[in-house]
Each structure stands twice: as structure tokens, then as C-alpha cells.
Design a protein around this motif. Sequence first.
Motif, PDB file in Angstrom:
ATOM      1  N   CYS A  20     119.362  48.326  74.621  1.00  0.00           N
ATOM      2  CA  CYS A  20     120.330  48.550  73.550  1.00  0.00           C
ATOM      3  C   CYS A  20     119.696  48.252  72.190  1.00  0.00           C
ATOM      4  O   CYS A  20     118.993  47.255  72.024  1.00  0.00           O
ATOM      5  N   VAL A  78     124.292  41.969  71.655  1.00  0.00           N
ATOM      6  CA  VAL A  78     125.032  42.237  72.895  1.00  0.00           C
ATOM      7  C   VAL A  78     124.692  41.205  73.968  1.00  0.00           C
ATOM      8  O   VAL A  78     125.578  40.684  74.658  1.00  0.00           O
ATOM      9  N   ASN A 105     123.025  54.203  71.290  1.00  0.00           N
ATOM     10  CA  ASN A 105     122.288  52.958  71.035  1.00  0.00           C
ATOM     11  C   ASN A 105     121.358  52.578  72.188  1.00  0.00           C
ATOM     12  O   ASN A 105     120.542  51.677  72.045  1.00  0.00           O
ATOM     13  N   ASN A 106     121.521  53.257  73.335  1.00  0.00           N
ATOM     14  CA  ASN A 106     120.685  52.982  74.508  1.00  0.00           C
ATOM     15  C   ASN A 106     119.363  53.729  74.355  1.00  0.00           C
ATOM     16  O   ASN A 106     119.277  54.932  74.510  1.00  0.00           O
ATOM     17  N   CYS A 149     125.308  56.177  75.705  1.00  0.00           N
ATOM     18  CA  CYS A 149     125.463  55.606  74.367  1.00  0.00           C
ATOM     19  C   CYS A 149     124.212  55.892  73.529  1.00  0.00           C
ATOM     20  O   CYS A 149     123.083  55.720  73.999  1.00  0.00           O
ATOM     21  N   CYS A 154     121.465  46.676  79.720  1.00  0.00           N
ATOM     22  CA  CYS A 154     122.164  47.955  79.745  1.00  0.00           C
ATOM     23  C   CYS A 154     122.673  48.236  81.157  1.00  0.00           C
ATOM     24  O   CYS A 154     122.013  47.903  82.147  1.00  0.00           O
ATOM     25  N   ILE A 197     127.771  51.757  81.815  1.00  0.00           N
ATOM     26  CA  ILE A 197     128.614  52.033  80.650  1.00  0.00           C
ATOM     27  C   ILE A 197     127.739  52.494  79.481  1.00  0.00           C
ATOM     28  O   ILE A 197     128.156  53.270  78.642  1.00  0.00           O
ATOM     29  N   CYS A 198     126.507  52.038  79.453  1.00  0.00           N
ATOM     30  CA  CYS A 198     125.589  52.349  78.347  1.00  0.00           C
ATOM     31  C   CYS A 198     124.883  53.698  78.520  1.00  0.00           C
ATOM     32  O   CYS A 198     124.185  54.135  77.594  1.00  0.00           O
TER      33      CYS A 198
HETATM   34  S1  SF4 Z   1     126.070  49.529  72.103  1.00  0.00           S
HETATM   35 FE1  SF4 Z   1     124.505  48.781  73.537  1.00  0.00          FE
HETATM   36  S2  SF4 Z   1     125.620  47.519  75.025  1.00  0.00           S
HETATM   37 FE2  SF4 Z   1     127.155  48.775  73.938  1.00  0.00          FE
HETATM   38  S3  SF4 Z   1     127.381  50.622  75.242  1.00  0.00           S
HETATM   39 FE3  SF4 Z   1     125.795  51.092  73.703  1.00  0.00          FE
HETATM   40  S4  SF4 Z   1     123.856  50.593  74.698  1.00  0.00           S
HETATM   41 FE4  SF4 Z   1     125.484  49.589  75.882  1.00  0.00          FE
END
Ligand code: SF4
Length: 95
Positions: free
Chosen positions: A36, A42, A30-31, A28, A21, A24-25
Motif C-alpha cells: 500500500c 495503514v 494505492n496497491n 485499489c 495488503c 480488499i486491496c
Molecule cells: S488504501 Fe491501502 S490498505 Fe486501503 S484498500 Fe488501498 S491498498 Fe489496501
Amino acid sequence: MTEIIAILEKENPLLRLTEHCDIICENCPNNIDGICKDNKKVSSIDRRCLETYNMHSGDIIRWSELKKLAYNNIISKKQLATVCHDCTWRTLCFI
Ligand code: SF4
């Protein structure tokens, strides 16, 4: 992602490549505590890109140079369907 690309284009910063991570993450969903939710997928994409560029996690490169590597080694060689076949953002690379 569009905003991030605009900043990269405007500032052309030095970037540290990573298989984990990154900033950019940060926001998110998903983080989860810095990992992630799709880490397996990824990390695999990141590893394939690094191998293709002959670079390693931790290496530092300017954005414009990284774009050239991606274009010369993946896009112009029509390798997107191989190297990036499972990337959610792949369509951005067709622009
Ligand atoms: S999906 Fe995963 S790799 Fe992509 S931005 Fe979100 S946390 Fe980062």
C-alpha cells in the motif's frame, strides 16, 4: 467498500487478519505491487486494532465475531478517535 461490507454481511466468512495488503486491496490504486502507498499509516492502524482485540496477524476469525470485537472494544468504549484517528474509512464505523 460498500459492496465488500454487503458481501461480509451476507456470507459471514472466516477472515485471516493481516497487517499487509489483502483481497480488499486488489483493485485499489494505492496497491503498488502488493504494498500500500500508505503502508506506514495503514499498518499502524491495523496494529492498534489487533492490540485492542488481543489478536495477531494471521489469526482467523468470523466476520460477525470481528464486528463484535470492534464494537465492544472500540466503538462502545468511544475509542474510535484514538485507535482509528487516521483511518480514511472511520466514518463508516459511526453508522
Ligand atoms: S488504501 Fe491501502 S490498505 Fe486501503 S484498500 Fe488501498 S491498498 Fe489496501
